[in-house]
Design a protein around this motif. Structure first.
Motif, PDB file in Angstrom:
ATOM      1  N   TRP A 222       0.854  -1.194   0.000  1.00 13.65           N
ATOM      2  CA  TRP A 222       0.000   0.000   0.000  1.00 13.65           C
ATOM      3  C   TRP A 222       0.884   1.236   0.000  1.00 13.65           C
ATOM      4  CZ3 TRP A 222      -5.270   0.183  -0.483  1.00 13.65           C
ATOM      5  CH2 TRP A 222      -5.953  -1.039  -0.388  1.00 13.65           C
ATOM      6  N   GLU A 223       0.415   2.282  -0.669  1.00 13.82           N
ATOM      7  CA  GLU A 223       1.205   3.498  -0.868  1.00 13.82           C
ATOM      8  C   GLU A 223       0.432   4.726  -0.381  1.00 13.82           C
ATOM      9  OE1 GLU A 223       3.530   4.204  -4.739  1.00 13.82           O
ATOM     10  OE2 GLU A 223       1.729   5.447  -4.985  1.00 13.82           O
ATOM     11  N   GLY A 224       1.175   5.684   0.130  1.00 11.32           N
ATOM     12  CA  GLY A 224       0.567   6.961   0.509  1.00 11.32           C
ATOM     13  C   GLY A 224       1.381   7.646   1.592  1.00 11.32           C
ATOM     14  N   ASP A 225       1.166   8.933   1.753  1.00  5.14           N
ATOM     15  CA  ASP A 225       1.891   9.686   2.783  1.00  5.14           C
ATOM     16  C   ASP A 225       1.645   9.058   4.154  1.00  5.14           C
ATOM     17  OD1 ASP A 225       2.729  11.481   0.873  1.00  5.14           O
ATOM     18  OD2 ASP A 225       1.058  12.872   1.232  1.00  5.14           O
ATOM     19  N   GLY A 226       2.717   8.767   4.868  1.00  3.84           N
ATOM     20  CA  GLY A 226       2.592   8.261   6.237  1.00  3.84           C
ATOM     21  C   GLY A 226       1.983   6.876   6.354  1.00  3.84           C
ATOM     22  N   VAL A 227       2.003   6.103   5.270  1.00  2.13           N
ATOM     23  CA  VAL A 227       1.266   4.822   5.274  1.00  2.13           C
ATOM     24  C   VAL A 227       1.831   3.807   6.265  1.00  2.13           C
ATOM     25  CG1 VAL A 227       2.527   3.751   3.331  1.00  2.13           C
ATOM     26  CG2 VAL A 227       0.158   3.085   3.798  1.00  2.13           C
TER      27      VAL A 227
ATOM     28  N   TRP B 176      -8.764  14.724  -4.752  1.00  2.00           N
ATOM     29  CA  TRP B 176      -9.819  14.828  -3.735  1.00  2.00           C
ATOM     30  C   TRP B 176      -9.361  14.245  -2.403  1.00  2.00           C
ATOM     31  CZ3 TRP B 176     -13.148  18.153  -5.361  1.00  2.00           C
ATOM     32  CH2 TRP B 176     -13.344  18.276  -6.737  1.00  2.00           C
ATOM     33  N   LEU B 177      -8.161  13.635  -2.401  1.00  2.00           N
ATOM     34  CA  LEU B 177      -7.622  13.041  -1.178  1.00  2.00           C
ATOM     35  C   LEU B 177      -6.480  13.849  -0.598  1.00  2.00           C
ATOM     36  CD1 LEU B 177      -7.453   9.317  -2.323  1.00  2.00           C
ATOM     37  CD2 LEU B 177      -8.850  10.189  -0.450  1.00  2.00           C
ATOM     38  N   VAL B 178      -5.662  14.418  -1.496  1.00  2.00           N
ATOM     39  CA  VAL B 178      -4.449  15.118  -1.075  1.00  2.00           C
ATOM     40  C   VAL B 178      -4.390  16.454  -1.787  1.00  2.00           C
ATOM     41  CG1 VAL B 178      -1.925  14.986  -0.980  1.00  2.00           C
ATOM     42  CG2 VAL B 178      -3.261  12.878  -0.895  1.00  2.00           C
ATOM     43  N   GLU B 179      -4.162  17.536  -1.013  1.00  2.00           N
ATOM     44  CA  GLU B 179      -4.129  18.853  -1.681  1.00  2.00           C
ATOM     45  C   GLU B 179      -2.758  19.123  -2.282  1.00  2.00           C
ATOM     46  OE1 GLU B 179      -4.916  22.059   1.006  1.00  2.00           O
ATOM     47  OE2 GLU B 179      -3.071  21.743   2.113  1.00  2.00           O
TER      48      GLU B 179
END
Ligand code: ADP
Length: 156
Positions: free
Chosen positions: A82-87, A153-156
């Motif tokens: 899984w990928e994403g900031d702070g995951v 819509w998830l990350v600005e």
């Protein structure tokens, strides 16, 4: 470096044989998806003894090592990246404490488990562990580099 080129954080998550046998695969994937993380790798496999021993090498002197490896190799698991900031840290929170009896309600282990040897799911405990575990379980070709169209819509 533009924002798009910054490498995103990734973590290794595995639904253990108890989670698969209990039909929790969809529920668990849903929790990471609806949080906003991106699935970049996914496969179902019965891990070999060698793979399981490498994955849990840090525990090889612990009394539960043999039962842990034999449990993890006892049936199919669902391995994911899984990928994403702070995951890495966020996934650990979503998963909950190692002993399900100490895990908060609302976490995966808190909602679905009662025993430390049947705690449903694994998640990397730090960034460096995550990188090692991802390369142990997945080849580069098995990981998809993609960006969901919903991202703005998830990350600005
Ligand atoms: P986590 O999975 O939360 O990162 P650890 O890395 O400490 O936890 O342990 C790895 C796995 O080993 C745990 O998820 C659990 O399945 C098993 N385990 C840990 N401690 C024990 C124990 N005291 N008895 C039996 N199994 C254990």
């Amino acid at each position: 470096m533009t924002v798009k080129e910054i490498p995103l954080e990734r973590t290794f998550i595995a639904i253990k044989p108890d989670g698969v046998q209990r039909g929790l695969v969809g529920e668990i994937i849903r929790r990471f998806e609806t949080k906003g993380f991106t699935l970049v790798g996914l496969k179902l496999l019965i891990p070999s003894q060698e793979l399981a021993e490498k994955h849990y090498a840090v525990h090889k002197e612990r009394p539960f090592f043999y039962s842990l490896v034999s449990f993890i190799t006892s049936g199919p698991i669902v391995a994911m990246v899984w990928e994403g900031d702070g995951v890495v840290e966020s996934a650990r929170k979503i998963i909950g404490a190692t002993n399900p009896l100490n895990a908060e309600p609302g976490t995966i282990r808190g909602d679905f488990g009662i025993n430390i040897g049947r705690n449903i799911i694994h998640g990397s405990d730090a960034l460096e562990t995550a990188q090692n575990e991802i390369s142990l379980w997945f080849s580069d070709a098995e990981l998809a580099n993609w960006e969901p169209t919903i991202k703005p819509w998830l990350v600005e």
